[in-house]
Design an enzyme around this catalytic site. Structure first.
Site, PDB file in Angstrom:
ATOM      1  N   MET A   1      -3.980   3.656  13.005  1.00  0.00           N
ATOM      2  CA  MET A   1      -4.386   2.817  14.265  1.00  0.00           C
ATOM      3  C   MET A   1      -3.342   2.587  15.115  1.00  0.00           C
ATOM      4  O   MET A   1      -3.467   1.865  15.854  1.00  0.00           O
ATOM      5  CB  MET A   1      -5.017   1.543  13.562  1.00  0.00           C
ATOM      6  CG  MET A   1      -6.160   1.659  12.717  1.00  0.00           C
ATOM      7  SD  MET A   1      -7.292   0.343  12.481  1.00  0.00           S
ATOM      8  CE  MET A   1      -6.167  -0.958  12.065  1.00  0.00           C
TER       9      MET A   1
ATOM     10  N   HIS B   1       4.986   2.918  13.122  1.00  0.00           N
ATOM     11  CA  HIS B   1       6.340   2.589  12.589  1.00  0.00           C
ATOM     12  C   HIS B   1       6.872   3.388  11.586  1.00  0.00           C
ATOM     13  O   HIS B   1       5.948   4.518  11.386  1.00  0.00           O
ATOM     14  CB  HIS B   1       6.559   1.037  11.775  1.00  0.00           C
ATOM     15  CG  HIS B   1       5.093   0.827  11.063  1.00  0.00           C
ATOM     16  ND1 HIS B   1       5.061   1.614   9.907  1.00  0.00           N
ATOM     17  CD2 HIS B   1       4.208   0.020  10.822  1.00  0.00           C
ATOM     18  CE1 HIS B   1       4.118   1.251   9.015  1.00  0.00           C
ATOM     19  NE2 HIS B   1       3.388   0.330   9.878  1.00  0.00           N
TER      20      HIS B   1
ATOM     21  N   SER C   1       4.749  -2.901   8.460  1.00  0.00           N
ATOM     22  CA  SER C   1       3.292  -3.064   8.986  1.00  0.00           C
ATOM     23  C   SER C   1       3.025  -3.332  10.526  1.00  0.00           C
ATOM     24  O   SER C   1       3.825  -4.060  10.999  1.00  0.00           O
ATOM     25  CB  SER C   1       2.446  -4.224   8.391  1.00  0.00           C
ATOM     26  OG  SER C   1       1.341  -4.569   8.917  1.00  0.00           O
TER      27      SER C   1
ATOM     28  N   GLY D   1      -1.129   6.035   3.145  1.00  0.00           N
ATOM     29  CA  GLY D   1      -0.171   5.242   2.474  1.00  0.00           C
ATOM     30  C   GLY D   1      -0.558   4.384   1.377  1.00  0.00           C
ATOM     31  O   GLY D   1      -1.388   3.915   1.267  1.00  0.00           O
ATOM     32  N   GLU D   2       0.390   4.172   0.236  1.00  0.00           N
ATOM     33  CA  GLU D   2      -0.090   3.791  -0.984  1.00  0.00           C
ATOM     34  C   GLU D   2       0.014   2.001  -0.559  1.00  0.00           C
ATOM     35  O   GLU D   2      -0.379   1.418  -1.305  1.00  0.00           O
ATOM     36  CB  GLU D   2       0.937   3.677  -2.055  1.00  0.00           C
ATOM     37  CG  GLU D   2       0.854   5.154  -2.701  1.00  0.00           C
ATOM     38  CD  GLU D   2       1.713   5.359  -3.967  1.00  0.00           C
ATOM     39  OE1 GLU D   2       2.698   4.589  -4.061  1.00  0.00           O
ATOM     40  OE2 GLU D   2       1.293   6.281  -4.609  1.00  0.00           O
ATOM     41  N   LYS D   3       0.569   1.808   0.511  1.00  0.00           N
ATOM     42  CA  LYS D   3       0.686   0.224   0.827  1.00  0.00           C
ATOM     43  C   LYS D   3      -0.707  -0.338   0.964  1.00  0.00           C
ATOM     44  O   LYS D   3      -1.230  -1.249   0.394  1.00  0.00           O
ATOM     45  CB  LYS D   3       1.249   0.099   2.375  1.00  0.00           C
ATOM     46  CG  LYS D   3       1.373  -1.332   2.517  1.00  0.00           C
ATOM     47  CD  LYS D   3       1.719  -1.460   4.271  1.00  0.00           C
ATOM     48  CE  LYS D   3       1.096  -2.899   4.534  1.00  0.00           C
ATOM     49  NZ  LYS D   3       0.135  -2.660   5.522  1.00  0.00           N
TER      50      LYS D   3
ATOM     51  N   HIS E   1       4.126   5.004   9.044  1.00  0.00           N
ATOM     52  CA  HIS E   1       3.435   5.896   9.451  1.00  0.00           C
ATOM     53  C   HIS E   1       4.186   7.362   9.622  1.00  0.00           C
ATOM     54  O   HIS E   1       3.611   8.570   9.168  1.00  0.00           O
ATOM     55  CB  HIS E   1       2.884   5.634  10.996  1.00  0.00           C
ATOM     56  CG  HIS E   1       1.940   4.288  10.847  1.00  0.00           C
ATOM     57  ND1 HIS E   1       2.425   3.352  11.616  1.00  0.00           N
ATOM     58  CD2 HIS E   1       0.934   3.884  10.572  1.00  0.00           C
ATOM     59  CE1 HIS E   1       1.551   2.259  11.634  1.00  0.00           C
ATOM     60  NE2 HIS E   1       0.348   2.810  10.850  1.00  0.00           N
TER      61      HIS E   1
HETATM   62  P1  AMP Z   1      -2.680   1.796   9.729  1.00  0.00           P
HETATM   63  O1  AMP Z   1      -2.379   2.237  11.104  1.00  0.00           O
HETATM   64  O2  AMP Z   1      -2.539   0.513   9.282  1.00  0.00           O
HETATM   65  O3  AMP Z   1      -4.312   2.025   9.368  1.00  0.00           O
HETATM   66  O4  AMP Z   1      -2.226   2.710   8.732  1.00  0.00           O
HETATM   67  C1  AMP Z   1      -2.311   4.090   8.780  1.00  0.00           C
HETATM   68  C2  AMP Z   1      -1.834   4.786   7.550  1.00  0.00           C
HETATM   69  O5  AMP Z   1      -0.276   4.395   7.435  1.00  0.00           O
HETATM   70  C3  AMP Z   1      -2.396   4.369   6.249  1.00  0.00           C
HETATM   71  O6  AMP Z   1      -2.628   5.495   5.404  1.00  0.00           O
HETATM   72  C4  AMP Z   1      -1.474   3.274   5.738  1.00  0.00           C
HETATM   73  O7  AMP Z   1      -1.498   3.104   4.302  1.00  0.00           O
HETATM   74  C5  AMP Z   1      -0.225   4.145   6.292  1.00  0.00           C
HETATM   75  N1  AMP Z   1       0.835   2.968   6.226  1.00  0.00           N
HETATM   76  C6  AMP Z   1       0.977   1.826   6.908  1.00  0.00           C
HETATM   77  N2  AMP Z   1       2.097   1.045   6.617  1.00  0.00           N
HETATM   78  C7  AMP Z   1       2.829   1.712   5.600  1.00  0.00           C
HETATM   79  C8  AMP Z   1       4.182   1.617   5.021  1.00  0.00           C
HETATM   80  N3  AMP Z   1       4.744   0.583   5.082  1.00  0.00           N
HETATM   81  N4  AMP Z   1       4.459   2.794   4.085  1.00  0.00           N
HETATM   82  C9  AMP Z   1       3.700   3.682   3.946  1.00  0.00           C
HETATM   83  N5  AMP Z   1       2.533   3.901   4.627  1.00  0.00           N
HETATM   84  C10 AMP Z   1       2.147   3.050   5.293  1.00  0.00           C
END
Ligand code: AMP
Length: 277
Positions: free
Chosen positions: A30, A34, A185, A147-149, A37
């Site tokens: 999204m 950081h 995050s 991500g496993e987060k 990602h």
């Molecule tokens: P988002 O932009 O929050 O939707 O995240 C996009 C992808 O990045 C998702 O698969 C998340 O799980 C992954 N992601 C976000 N933060 C982290 C992190 N700190 N470590 C690993 N993967 C992450």
């Protein structure tokens, strides 16, 4: 770095790679990128001939009163970070075309989506699954990185891909953290200086559970709850210990795999984190 705004532009850009049968990797995001990602992007670039990164703030996964409008957006900054990490194409579709108002189809994964994050955020995983399905159908990657987060999201996506026979390998990647343990995050940007100091308590509680659980899920849960209860500025939303495969609550002693997960508010900011026990 080419930024593609529609599925038609994406098809044009991917045409030669598809005809050659090159391995295409997809990293859905999204934006507000950081190092978490970028770790996914690097994993894809190491394996795929073409890495596509989608940047789309998915309106369907935000509930009423959540932070859809406030969510940080800076595509130029994201694109500048993506090239050195090894991305080849950025897919940033226009919301009006990618989530047309008249759409009537939702992808719902039963079971796993009703617990934890699904219970706290009704409809969230329907929004995630619907848009991830659309991204997979638009890009048609052979491998996709998550991500496993967002561990429950990873299980939802794996289940959807298997059930629909989408033929994509789903790779889960470890949580990337700040030096004090806080999971990276996009929402960390909302934290005040004091909240930023309080936020690593979520990770510390998971570490305490992992250190002291001794194979007993109830004990892990108690350690997690106890540690979070004593943390200043932290308001727990959910904290649980599950079998990471079926994503079902674990009880008592056992020798199978286990994973602790937590969601907590620091001020108005909702943070999640997880650790394998
Ligand atoms: P988002 O932009 O929050 O939707 O995240 C996009 C992808 O990045 C998702 O698969 C998340 O799980 C992954 N992601 C976000 N933060 C982290 C992190 N700190 N470590 C690993 N993967 C992450």
């Amino acid at each position: 770095m080419r930024v593609l705004r529609s599925v038609a532009e994406l098809d044009d850009a991917l045409g030669p790679a598809r005809r050659r049968g090159d391995l295409v990797g997809l990293v859905p995001t999204m934006g507000a990128l950081h190092d978490g990602h970028l770790s996914l992007v690097r994993r894809s670039a190491a394996r795929a001939a073409v890495t596509v990164v989608s940047v789309f703030v998915n309106p369907l996964q935000f509930g009423p009163g959540e932070d859809f409008d406030a969510y940080p957006r800076d595509l130029d900054r994201d694109v500048a970070l993506l090239a050195p990490a090894g991305a080849d194409l950025v897919f940033a579709p226009a919301a009006a075309a990618f989530t047309p108002p008249g759409a009537r189809t939702t992808v719902h994964v039963a079971g796993v989506t009703e617990r934890l994050e699904g219970a706290s955020r009704p409809g969230h995983f329907d929004g995630v699954a619907t848009i991830v399905a659309k991204l997979l159908l638009a890009v048609r990657p052979r491998v996709a990185f998550f991500g496993e987060k967002d561990y429950q999201q990873l299980v939802v996506v794996r289940t959807m891909v298997a059930d629909l026979g989408l033929g994509v390998e789903v790779v889960g990647c470890p949580v990337v953290r700040e030096p004090d343990g806080l999971a990276m995050s996009s929402r960390n940007a909302y934290l005040s200086a004091e909240q930023r100091r309080q936020a690593p308590a979520l990770h510390r509680a998971l570490v305490a559970a992992a250190a002291g659980w001794g194979g007993d899920a109830d004990r892990a849960r108690a350690l997690l709850a106890g540690s979070l209860a004593g943390a200043p500025g932290i308001r727990v939303d959910n904290a649980e210990v599950v079998d990471p495969g079926p994503f079902e609550r674990l009880e008592g002693p056992g020798d199978g795999p286990a994973r602790a997960l937590g969601a907590a508010y620091v001020g108005a900011t909702r943070l999640i984190d997880t650790l394998a026990l």
